[in-house]
Design an enzyme around this catalytic site. Structure first.
Site, PDB file in Angstrom:
ATOM      1  N   VAL A 104      34.186  49.078  11.623  1.00 38.19           N
ATOM      2  CA  VAL A 104      33.000  49.891  11.895  1.00 38.19           C
ATOM      3  C   VAL A 104      32.235  50.361  10.696  1.00 38.19           C
ATOM      4  CG1 VAL A 104      34.228  50.931  13.916  1.00 38.19           C
ATOM      5  CG2 VAL A 104      34.544  52.123  11.649  1.00 38.19           C
TER       6      VAL A 104
ATOM      7  N   TYR B 252      38.088  43.116  19.265  1.00 38.41           N
ATOM      8  CA  TYR B 252      38.302  44.419  20.427  1.00 38.41           C
ATOM      9  C   TYR B 252      37.934  43.605  21.818  1.00 38.41           C
ATOM     10  CZ  TYR B 252      38.004  46.445  15.867  1.00 38.41           C
ATOM     11  OH  TYR B 252      38.145  46.834  14.629  1.00 38.41           O
TER      12      TYR B 252
ATOM     13  N   SER C 208      38.305  48.213   9.572  1.00 36.96           N
ATOM     14  CA  SER C 208      39.105  47.540  10.408  1.00 36.96           C
ATOM     15  C   SER C 208      39.646  45.959   9.668  1.00 36.96           C
ATOM     16  CB  SER C 208      38.911  47.216  11.694  1.00 36.96           C
ATOM     17  OG  SER C 208      39.228  48.314  12.497  1.00 36.96           O
TER      18      SER C 208
ATOM     19  N   LYS D 216      42.709  45.044   8.456  1.00 35.99           N
ATOM     20  CA  LYS D 216      43.920  44.707   9.272  1.00 35.99           C
ATOM     21  C   LYS D 216      44.343  43.181   8.984  1.00 35.99           C
ATOM     22  CE  LYS D 216      42.624  48.518  12.506  1.00 35.99           C
ATOM     23  NZ  LYS D 216      41.948  49.017  13.540  1.00 35.99           N
TER      24      LYS D 216
ATOM     25  N   TYR E 245      47.254  53.690   6.140  1.00 33.68           N
ATOM     26  CA  TYR E 245      46.440  53.226   7.003  1.00 33.68           C
ATOM     27  C   TYR E 245      45.073  53.707   6.622  1.00 33.68           C
ATOM     28  CZ  TYR E 245      43.979  52.256  10.972  1.00 33.68           C
ATOM     29  OH  TYR E 245      42.753  51.952  11.997  1.00 33.68           O
TER      30      TYR E 245
END
Ligand code: GLN
Length: 304
Positions: A258, A240, A64, A67, A189
């Site tokens: 992760v 998050y 992530s 991103k 992605y």
């Protein structure tokens, strides 16, 4: 200048003694066999000085963390139009939570949760000529290293098991917030998430967010206002449902993945990257959080 190397050494040797190192992510099968004992920290100062300890030169899956880099490329390509399709509010929920997306009519809370990142992928698939090649070249520019690559096994592993991401993409499509085919956007992605870097490469990749939008190859990618926005989104949404906790403990804009990586930065001062694959229940690296809390406490260098 503080004695960064001594500080990193101390933090490293303290954190590595933690009895609970968290749990390696296993929902992406290819990540499940990573040795939990890997641990590295790297710091790059704005003057270009580098400090490292432990496994800071070993490749890992950035997941992530990608991103943020995808968001900056999308902002470079379409500017403010990004915000017609994705919001900028913390979600207070796990990265793959779907309920809010339906309640909020297919507009993801922010670009750093999975649904938001899938919208950003859609923008990149629309705007880039050869999306996977062009995105990789962008990352290589940022890192100033042409060896950076996708890990095809990790991308395939997620393609085969990423059911919640298929669900998110289909929901987005049903709300007309996905212009390209679901398969095509997710293929991009999953590749984006599979990029591998070392801690020191990641510190280099994020240098532009500490350097007014200018990367190590001296290319200006985004303007000051866009840098401000990306750093604000990292601070409020980068972890998050633990973004508040990270701001509280560490006090820097940052992003986790992760794969166990965390990158954090202080504009005009430094970028710091940690990697320890054991995660806490919120999906953030356990030792990474501990080490960064110690770093900003010992150096008194945080945005607060
Ligand atoms: N590729 C992962 C996923 O989509 C990224 C999640 C993460 O790093 N938090 O589930």
């Amino acid at each position: 200048m503080p004695d960064y190397q001594a500080i990193l050494n101390t933090i490293y040797s303290e954190a590595i003694q933690a009895s609970d190192k968290g749990i390696v992510a296993s929902y992406i099968p290819e990540l499940a066999h990573i040795d939990i004992n890997n641990f590295g920290i790297h710091l790059r100062t704005s003057e270009g000085k580098n400090f490292g300890v432990g496994d800071y030169n070993k490749l890992f899956s950035i997941q992530s963390i990608s991103k943020v880099l995808a968001l900056s490329k999308a902002m470079e390509l379409v500017g403010e139009a990004v915000w017609d399709r994705v919001d900028v509010e913390p979600s207070g929920n796990p990265f793959n939570f779907l309920t809010l997306l339906e309640v909020e009519n297919g507009i993801p809370r922010n670009p750093l949760i999975n649904s938001g990142a899938i919208v950003i992928s859609d923008i990149l698939v629309s705007k880039l000529k050869n999306p996977k090649d062009d995105f990789l070249n962008y990352i290589r520019d940022l890192v100033n290293d042409n060896s950076v690559n996708y890990n095809m096994d990790v991308a395939q592993s997620e393609k085969a098991t990423g059911f919640k991401n298929y669900a998110a993409a289909n929901l987005l499509k049903s709300f007309k917030n996905l212009n390209n085919p679901v398969e095509e956007v997710l293929d991009f992605y999953f590749h984006q998430c599979s990029i591998e870097m070392t801690c020191s490469q990641l510190s280099n990749a994020f240098y532009l967010f500490a350097n007014n939008g200018c990367c190590l190859r001296n290319k200006l990618h985004i303007n000051d206002r866009q840098v401000k926005r990306i750093n604000a989104i990292m601070l409020t949404c980068g972890f998050y449902d633990e973004a508040g906790e990270f701001a509280f403990e560490v006090g820097l804009p940052g992003k986790s993945g992760v794969g166990g990586g965390i990158v954090a930065l202080l504009p005009d001062k430094f970028v710091i990257t940690t990697w320890s694959p054991g995660l806490n229940v919120k999906g953030n690296s356990k030792l990474g959080m501990l080490a960064l809390e110690q770093f900003t406490t010992k150096t008194k260098l945080s945005i607060f």
